[in-house]
Design a protein around this motif. Structure first.
Motif, mmCIF file in Angstrom:
data_model
loop_
_atom_site.group_PDB
_atom_site.id
_atom_site.type_symbol
_atom_site.label_atom_id
_atom_site.label_comp_id
_atom_site.label_asym_id
_atom_site.label_seq_id
_atom_site.Cartn_x
_atom_site.Cartn_y
_atom_site.Cartn_z
ATOM 1 N N ILE A 1 9.024 13.509 -53.569
ATOM 2 C CA ILE A 1 9.951 14.209 -52.674
ATOM 3 C C ILE A 1 11.405 13.977 -53.067
ATOM 4 O O ILE A 1 12.225 14.896 -53.069
ATOM 5 N N ALA B 1 12.061 15.891 -56.382
ATOM 6 C CA ALA B 1 12.001 17.342 -56.162
ATOM 7 C C ALA B 1 13.209 17.834 -55.364
ATOM 8 O O ALA B 1 13.764 18.898 -55.660
ATOM 9 N N ALA B 2 13.627 17.056 -54.376
ATOM 10 C CA ALA B 2 14.770 17.459 -53.545
ATOM 11 C C ALA B 2 16.034 17.603 -54.390
ATOM 12 O O ALA B 2 16.825 18.533 -54.185
ATOM 13 N N ARG C 1 6.757 24.153 -59.186
ATOM 14 C CA ARG C 1 6.742 24.537 -57.773
ATOM 15 C C ARG C 1 7.349 25.926 -57.641
ATOM 16 O O ARG C 1 8.293 26.266 -58.366
ATOM 17 N N LYS D 1 15.366 17.159 -48.449
ATOM 18 C CA LYS D 1 14.285 16.175 -48.355
ATOM 19 C C LYS D 1 13.716 16.106 -46.940
ATOM 20 O O LYS D 1 12.496 15.981 -46.748
ATOM 21 N N LEU E 1 9.294 20.813 -48.474
ATOM 22 C CA LEU E 1 8.596 20.302 -49.654
ATOM 23 C C LEU E 1 7.180 19.860 -49.330
ATOM 24 O O LEU E 1 6.273 19.969 -50.157
ATOM 25 N N ASN F 1 4.739 22.668 -49.536
ATOM 26 C CA ASN F 1 4.768 23.439 -50.778
ATOM 27 C C ASN F 1 3.859 22.814 -51.827
ATOM 28 O O ASN F 1 3.813 21.603 -51.993
#
Length: 208
Positions: free
Chosen positions: A47, A50-51, A85, A120, A125, A128
């Motif tokens: 997370i 990805a954020a 993603r 976040k 997320l 997803n």
């Protein structure tokens, strides 16, 4: 899988999906309603990581929004050499339209920490999917979805043709129908010869 840097990851996508390369903008790639943000090897399932990557993509989306060109994209994809993603741009509208974040004081590669934290904590997320491109199943699903987004009309025509062919030419039905026809023909011919034989016998019996 053999990419050794971010540019090679981008080149692999360009080859696989026949993407036209545009370099006039200061982002990785925008084509057919998709903004791509490529990385080399990061943990998109994490997370925190990805954020930050998504925040970078949001910076580029914010620039398009400010130029009145937000309609040029409907999806954005973050991807590295073995994960990806897919997001709908509209899901992040509260972020790229906001004045709460420092769009000019931070570079996209080092986004405003406040934006990263907001993404976040947004729960977007968690819901997803992370496509693991090392998995054949995930790779197939991911590729199919990309082709559908890039060429929805062609994909629909292809799908309809496949369905049409699937219903019009089922091999097992052809075999069954063929066998049924052969057996039926054999029965008819056998009965025909049998009745011919009886007809020949009947006059002889009457004469006696």
């Amino acid at each position: 899988m053999v990419a050794t840097n971010e540019e090679e990851v981008k080149a692999a996508y360009v080859r696989e999906f026949s993407l036209p390369v545009k370099t006039q903008e200061r982002h990785d790639l925008v084509v057919n309603k998709i903004l791509f943000e490529f990385k080399y090897s990061v943990k998109l399932g994490d997370i925190e990581v990805a954020a930050k990557v998504i925040a970078q993509a949001i910076y580029y989306i914010n620039r398009l929004f400010k130029k009145g060109r937000i309609d040029e994209i409907k999806y954005f994809i973050v991807a590295d050499k073995d994960e990806a993603r897919i997001f709908k741009v509209i899901e992040f509208r509260l972020f790229y339209e906001s004045y709460e974040y420092q769009w000019d004081d931070f570079r996209p590669s080092s986004p405003d920490p406040k934006l990263i934290a907001a993404i976040k904590n947004s729960k977007l997320l968690e819901s997803n999917r992370v496509y693991r491109l090392t998995s054949q199943d995930d790779l197939h699903i991911f590729s199919t979805r990309i082709y559908k987004i890039l060429s929805p009309n062609n994909y629909q025509i292809k799908s309809n043709n496949q369905k049409h062919l699937g219903w019009s030419l089922p091999p097992f039905l052809i075999i069954i129908c063929g066998l049924t026809l052969i057996v039926s023909s054999g029965i008819v011919l056998r009965n025909h010869h049998y009745f011919d034989f009886l007809n020949k016998l009947t006059p002889a019996h009457n004469n006696k």
